[in-house]
Design a protein around this motif. Sequence first.
Motif, short mmCIF file in Angstrom:
data_model
loop_
_atom_site.label_atom_id
_atom_site.label_comp_id
_atom_site.label_asym_id
_atom_site.label_seq_id
_atom_site.Cartn_x
_atom_site.Cartn_y
_atom_site.Cartn_z
N THR A 3 47.09 36.14 48.35
CA THR A 3 46.43 35.09 47.73
C THR A 3 46.01 35.58 46.63
O THR A 3 46.17 35.02 45.47
N ILE A 4 45.45 36.52 46.76
CA ILE A 4 44.18 37.23 45.44
C ILE A 4 45.73 37.91 44.13
O ILE A 4 45.42 37.63 43.08
N PHE A 34 40.07 43.99 39.11
CA PHE A 34 38.90 45.16 39.92
C PHE A 34 39.34 44.76 41.41
O PHE A 34 39.25 46.03 41.70
N VAL A 35 39.35 44.06 41.64
CA VAL A 35 39.81 43.85 43.01
C VAL A 35 40.83 44.50 43.23
O VAL A 35 41.30 44.74 44.37
N CYS A 36 41.81 43.83 42.85
CA CYS A 36 43.47 44.80 43.29
C CYS A 36 43.20 46.41 43.12
O CYS A 36 44.02 46.66 43.40
N ARG A 37 42.70 46.47 42.05
CA ARG A 37 42.35 48.06 41.65
C ARG A 37 41.93 48.74 43.17
O ARG A 37 41.96 49.59 43.91
N GLN A 38 40.56 47.65 43.33
CA GLN A 38 40.52 48.29 44.85
C GLN A 38 40.81 48.32 45.75
O GLN A 38 41.43 49.00 46.89
N MET A 39 42.45 47.62 45.97
CA MET A 39 43.08 47.74 47.25
C MET A 39 44.40 48.44 46.81
O MET A 39 44.66 48.54 47.71
N LEU A 49 50.81 45.59 47.63
CA LEU A 49 50.25 44.71 46.27
C LEU A 49 51.51 44.92 45.66
O LEU A 49 52.15 44.78 44.88
N ILE A 50 52.41 46.27 46.10
CA ILE A 50 53.62 47.13 45.19
C ILE A 50 54.29 46.02 44.73
O ILE A 50 54.82 45.79 43.23
#
Length: 106
Positions: A3-4, A34-39, A49-50
Motif C-alpha cells: 500500500t505504501i 523515506f519510508v520506502c528507502r527504509q524498507m 518493493l522491486i
Amino acid sequence: AHTIAQFTKKLLSEDIAVLPESEMLPVLKGAFIFVCRQMYNTCEGLHVLIPYGLHESVAKSWKKTSLLSERIPTPVAGAASVSSSSQESQNVMKWEESLLDNLLNF
C-alpha cells in the motif's frame, strides 16, 4: 508495504490530487519516499518493493523538477526582499536536491 509503495508511486507520478499545489506536497512525498528507502534496506523489503520500480518514479520526478529549476531566474545580489517567487524557487531547488539524494540512496 504494498500500500505504501503504491501510494508513493502515485504521489510521485501525480496521479492523486492530495493537497494540490500545496507547499506540503513535497514534504508528504519525501516522507513516503523515506519510508520506502527504509524498507529497501531490508532483504524482505527489497524483494517486495522491486516490482514497483520506485527508483524509476523518483528519477522521473527528479528530471521533471530539474527542468523546472532550470527555468528559475538566478537571484540578484542585494535584492531588498524575498519575493514569493524567490521562496518558491528555493522550495523547488530543495525538492530537487531531496529527490537526487533519494535517487542516489535507493
